[in-house]
Structure formats: C-alpha cells, structure tokens
Design an enzyme around this catalytic site. Structure first.
Site, PDB file in Angstrom:
ATOM      1  N   GLY A  25      10.127   6.714   7.968  1.00 59.70           N
ATOM      2  CA  GLY A  25       9.799   6.624   9.386  1.00 59.70           C
ATOM      3  C   GLY A  25       8.692   7.530   9.885  1.00 59.70           C
ATOM      4  N   HIS A 122      -0.949  -0.310   4.763  1.00 60.15           N
ATOM      5  CA  HIS A 122      -0.773  -0.342   3.304  1.00 60.15           C
ATOM      6  C   HIS A 122      -1.461   0.891   2.721  1.00 60.15           C
ATOM      7  CE1 HIS A 122      -0.249  -2.158  -0.637  1.00 60.15           C
ATOM      8  NE2 HIS A 122      -1.468  -1.740  -0.924  1.00 60.15           N
TER       9      HIS A 122
HETATM   10  C1  GRF Z   1       3.588   4.351   4.026  1.00 58.48           C
HETATM   11  O1  GRF Z   1       2.890   4.939   2.957  1.00 58.48           O
HETATM   12  C2  GRF Z   1       3.023   3.002   4.355  1.00 58.48           C
HETATM   13  O2  GRF Z   1       1.663   2.890   4.109  1.00 58.48           O
HETATM   14  C3  GRF Z   1       3.777   2.102   3.409  1.00 58.48           C
HETATM   15  O3  GRF Z   1       5.076   2.632   3.345  1.00 58.48           O
HETATM   16  C4  GRF Z   1       5.022   4.022   3.648  1.00 58.48           C
HETATM   17  C5  GRF Z   1       5.955   4.220   4.794  1.00 58.48           C
HETATM   18  O4  GRF Z   1       6.143   5.572   5.107  1.00 58.48           O
HETATM   19  N1  GRF Z   1       3.728   0.729   3.841  1.00 58.48           N
HETATM   20  P1  GRF Z   1       6.942   5.961   6.430  1.00 58.48           P
HETATM   21  O5  GRF Z   1       8.288   5.248   6.371  1.00 58.48           O
HETATM   22  O6  GRF Z   1       6.132   5.516   7.596  1.00 58.48           O
HETATM   23  O7  GRF Z   1       7.086   7.448   6.349  1.00 58.48           O
END
Ligand code: GRF
Length: 229
Positions: A25, A122
């Site tokens: 999150g 991503h």
């Molecule tokens: C991030 O690295 C995002 O790019 C990918 O999943 C990860 C999520 O991290 N899609 P968080 O849950 O926002 O900390």
C-alpha cells in the site's frame, strides 16, 4: 485531433478515484497524501481489496479511507468473480480506477468497462520487462537505466499507452532489494503527478502516445529523470 484519454465528469476537485490494492500500500499512501492537499483535484472514494489482511487495507483504515473487501471465491468461475469486483467498483461511481499494487490480471470485461479510465503503475520502463520480477529482469539484462511507468490499462498486459515514466540509474552493486527501493521512491513521486495531470485534463493521449500540450516540447513534466551524479 487531440483527445482526453477518458470522458470522466468535468475536471475539478470532485473527481472520484477508486483504488484497487493487493499489497503493502505504499503507492496508495502517496496518492492519499497528494489528495489530502486542498488544491488537489480528486478524492479517494473507495479502496478495494480482495483480502482484509494486507498492508494496503491497514494503511487505508489508518488514513480514514473507505475500504471495501471483495473476497475471491475460487469455487466460482473467474467471470463471476470479476463481475463481483466490477459491481463493487461501479458502486463507488469512480471517474478513475487506479491500480496501486493490484496483482491480479483483470478480465477483458472489467478493462472494457473502464476503458481510458483505468490506470496502473508498473515497476519498469515499459515496454521493457513486463510481467513479474521486473528488478530481477533488469539486473539480469544488465541495463544501466531502470524505473517505473504509469500507463493506461488495455486488454494486453502492461502494453497500454504510457502516461509517465520515472528513470533511475542501476548501480553496479545493486541487488533486487536496493534497486526496488530506488524505483519505489520514484513511483511515489510519479503516480500522484500523472493522476493529477489526468484528472485536470492537462495530459492527452493521441494515437497511443501521451503528451501535455501546455508544456515545452523538451520538458515533459511526466518524465522524471535521474540524478546520476
Ligand atoms: C509497486 O512496485 C508497483 O509498481 C507494483 O506493485 C508494487 C506495489 O507496491 N505494481 P505498494 O503496494 O504500492 O507498496
């Protein structure tokens, strides 16, 4: 002809974001912090997850955001599970659906329902390294630059129009964890910026390419470059 990537209600403070999460999150928190600013043109109207026991849900609750849990029932056909998700998201009447660490592939019906209004981040410089383990892929490929991409979601995985990118250098002593941390820091800068530009309508997509028409051609506000020094 230029067109907005979407047809949400008119740009302004009242724009509604539904955020889908399945992980820790941190991007959700970055977006929520941006939204907390009075000058920000949008608000988070729903945080939607499949499970309660994830960091993102805990973060959302701490921030006082409305959380909705739509459990996955694996005994049901995938389309039925996706219909449940779709109706939960629709009930929040979002202008934008924002994937923030949402790790499940969405059905074609879901993507079609929010075409042009469904955004993802991503952790690579797309089109390089789609899919999983992007930092491992980057290290194995020996690239000197890596980063993150915010893009519109289309039926093809990690292939929708690119809206913004943040670039980070890859250091010779990087491992997956150190590289991931450097990219994540930039994700937290990039995602709110791109969302703001989308919501305000200053970012347009033309023939699959995005640009900010008011900005100088050599200074794209949604390209965050590294300091390699
Ligand atoms: C991030 O690295 C995002 O790019 C990918 O999943 C990860 C999520 O991290 N899609 P968080 O849950 O926002 O900390």
């Amino acid at each position: 002809m230029l067109s907005s990537p979407t047809t949400p209600s008119s740009p302004g403070r009242g724009q509604r974001l539904a955020i889908l999460v399945s992980g820790r999150g941190s991007n959700l928190v970055a977006i929520a912090r941006a939204c907390a600013d009075e000058a920000w043109p949008a608000q988070i109207v729903a945080v939607i997850a499949h499970r309660e026991d994830i960091g993102a849900v805990e973060q959302a609750r701490q921030l006082g955001l409305p959380v909705r849990c739509v459990p996955l029932d694996k005994s049901l056909p995938r389309e039925v599970q996706d219909e449940r998700l779709l109706s939960a998201v629709r009930e929040s009447r979002p202008d934008w659906v924002v994937l923030a660490g949402y790790m499940r592939i969405l059905s074609a019906a879901f993507v079609a329902a929010f075409a042009g209004r469904l955004v993802n981040i991503h952790p690579s410089l797309l089109p390089a390294f789609p899919g999983l383990h992007t930092h491992r892929q980057a290290l194995a490929a020996g690239v000197k630059l890596h980063g993150a991409t915010v893009h519109l979601v289309t039926a093809e995985l990690d292939r929708g129009p690119i809206l913004g990118q943040a670039v980070v250098p890859v250091r010779i002593d990087d491992d997956e964890a150190s590289l991931a941390a450097r990219v994540l820091e930039q994700e937290h800068r990039l995602y709110p910026r791109v969302l703001r530009a989308l919501v305000e309508g200053t970012l347009v997509v033309e023939d699959g390419r995005s640009r900010c028409p008011g900005s100088p051609a050599d200074r794209d506000p949604l390209l965050l470059m590294p300091s390699c020094g």
